[in-house]
Design a protein around this motif. Structure first.
Motif, PDB file in Angstrom:
ATOM      1  N   TRP A  50      54.140  72.560 -26.533  1.00  0.00           N
ATOM      2  CA  TRP A  50      53.863  74.043 -26.940  1.00  0.00           C
ATOM      3  C   TRP A  50      53.836  74.752 -25.373  1.00  0.00           C
ATOM      4  O   TRP A  50      53.033  74.376 -24.622  1.00  0.00           O
ATOM      5  N   VAL A  51      54.403  75.816 -25.191  1.00  0.00           N
ATOM      6  CA  VAL A  51      54.593  76.606 -23.975  1.00  0.00           C
ATOM      7  C   VAL A  51      54.344  78.108 -24.473  1.00  0.00           C
ATOM      8  O   VAL A  51      54.859  78.527 -24.991  1.00  0.00           O
ATOM      9  N   ALA A  52      53.356  78.556 -23.524  1.00  0.00           N
ATOM     10  CA  ALA A  52      53.122  80.018 -23.589  1.00  0.00           C
ATOM     11  C   ALA A  52      54.381  80.922 -23.431  1.00  0.00           C
ATOM     12  O   ALA A  52      54.563  81.944 -23.977  1.00  0.00           O
ATOM     13  N   SER A  53      55.183  80.432 -22.201  1.00  0.00           N
ATOM     14  CA  SER A  53      56.273  81.361 -21.927  1.00  0.00           C
ATOM     15  C   SER A  53      57.403  80.534 -21.601  1.00  0.00           C
ATOM     16  O   SER A  53      57.751  79.705 -20.981  1.00  0.00           O
ATOM     17  N   PRO A  54      58.141  80.344 -22.859  1.00  0.00           N
ATOM     18  CA  PRO A  54      59.381  79.304 -22.867  1.00  0.00           C
ATOM     19  C   PRO A  54      60.333  79.799 -21.477  1.00  0.00           C
ATOM     20  O   PRO A  54      60.968  78.977 -21.145  1.00  0.00           O
ATOM     21  N   ARG A  55      60.419  81.009 -21.516  1.00  0.00           N
ATOM     22  CA  ARG A  55      61.576  81.449 -20.360  1.00  0.00           C
ATOM     23  C   ARG A  55      61.144  81.007 -19.024  1.00  0.00           C
ATOM     24  O   ARG A  55      61.843  80.641 -17.974  1.00  0.00           O
ATOM     25  N   ALA A  56      59.854  80.704 -18.828  1.00  0.00           N
ATOM     26  CA  ALA A  56      59.597  79.980 -17.441  1.00  0.00           C
ATOM     27  C   ALA A  56      59.767  78.614 -17.299  1.00  0.00           C
ATOM     28  O   ALA A  56      60.165  78.059 -16.290  1.00  0.00           O
ATOM     29  N   LEU A  57      59.887  77.978 -18.557  1.00  0.00           N
ATOM     30  CA  LEU A  57      60.337  76.469 -18.398  1.00  0.00           C
ATOM     31  C   LEU A  57      61.819  76.645 -18.449  1.00  0.00           C
ATOM     32  O   LEU A  57      62.458  75.647 -17.566  1.00  0.00           O
ATOM     33  N   THR A  58      62.633  77.164 -19.288  1.00  0.00           N
ATOM     34  CA  THR A  58      63.864  77.074 -19.274  1.00  0.00           C
ATOM     35  C   THR A  58      64.689  77.606 -18.050  1.00  0.00           C
ATOM     36  O   THR A  58      65.609  77.272 -17.748  1.00  0.00           O
TER      37      THR A  58
END
Length: 222
Positions: A50-58
Motif C-alpha cells: 500500500w502506498v499513500a502517494s502512488p505518483r511518488a512511487l511511479t
C-alpha cells in the motif's frame, strides 16, 4: 525521506479485530507491506503493498520510451489506467494477485481469522509450557504466534549456555521433525518457534515440545 512499515509476517494478523491496534499510526507512513505467503495461506511469493502517494512511487520507477507507450497513456503521457511496469524495476510481472484472490474467495474473512486464531492459541500454549519447565526460559513475551525461548543458564555467568542452545537448535533441525530459527536478544542466543504453516495444528506443536524435551535431555547430559 520515505517511511516504510514492514509488516511482512505480522501484518496478516490484522485481519483479526483484536490485532488492529498494532497498525495504529501506519496511516502516517508512505508505504506498508505484508506478505500473505507468510501467514495467510498463500503460496510463495505474494506481497501486498500500500502506498499513500502512488505518483511518488511511479514517478521514480516509470519509464516511457516510445515502444512502451500503450492505450493507457492516451498519447498524452498521463496514464488513464494502471500500468504496473511503472510500479517496479522490471517491466514484466507474474499474476501473483490471483493466488491471494483464490484464498480470499475460498476462506473468507471468517476462515482466515480462524486460521490465525488457531496458531496464536497454539503459541500461547507453547509459551506457557516452556515457562513452566525450569530448564527453559521465555526470553521475551510472545507476539502473535512467535515464541522466543532458550535453555536457562545452569549457574551464574554460565558462558556455555549459548553453545548449549546452539546444539539444541541444531539437534531439533537435524531430526527432520521440526525446523526452527534463532536470533540474538541482549547478547543471548535465542531459539524461535513460529507457528504459521498452512497444515500446522495443535498436535504438531505438542509434538515439537516433546521433541525439544528429548533433545534438551541429550544436550544437557553431554
Amino acid at each position: 525521506m520515505w517511511l516504510h512499515v514492514d509488516a511482512a509476517y505480522a501484518g496478516s494478523a490484522a485481519i483479526c479485530p483484536e490485532f488492529h491496534g498494532y497498525l495504529e499510526g501506519a496511516e502516517l507512513a508512505d508505504s506498508v507491506s505484508t506478505n500473505p505467503h507468510k501467514w495467510l495461506l498463500t503460496n510463495t511469493d505474494c506481497c501486498c503493498l500500500w502506498v499513500a502517494s502512488p505518483r511518488a512511487l511511479t514517478s521514480a520507477l516509470s519509464t516511457d520510451p516510445e515502444y512502451l507507450k500503450n492505450v493507457g497513456t492516451n498519447g498524452t503521457g498521463k496514464p488513464s489506467a494502471v500500468d504496473y511496469k511503472d510500479w517496479q524495476i522490471s517491466l514484466s510481472r507474474r499474476f501473483r494477485a490471483i493466488k491471494l484472490w483464490v484464498v480470499l474467495r475460498r476462506y473468507g474473512a471468517v476462515g482466515l481469522r480462524a486460521h490465525i486464531h488457531r496458531h496464536v492459541t497454539a503459541a500461547k500454549w507453547f509459551e506457557r509450557t516452556v515457562a513452566a519447565d525450569e530448564r527453559f526460559e521465555v526470553v521475551v513475551p510472545r507476539k502473535f504466534s512467535l515464541v522466543c525461548f532458550r535453555l536457562r543458564a545452569r549457574f551464574p555467568e554460565d558462558d556455555a549456555v549459548d553453545d548449549l542452545n546452539r546444539e539444541l537448535l541444531a539437534a531439533v533441525n537435524e531430526s527432520g521433525q521440526a525446523f526452527m530459527t534463532h536470533f540474538v536478544v541482549d547478547g543471548k542466543f535465542v531459539i524461535r518457534l513460529a507457528v504459521g504453516g498452512a497444515m500446522t495444528e495443535m498436535k504438531h506443536v505438542v509434538d515439537v515440545w516433546e521433541l525439544l524435551q528429548g533433545k534438551a535431555e541429550e544436550v544437557l547430559r553431554r
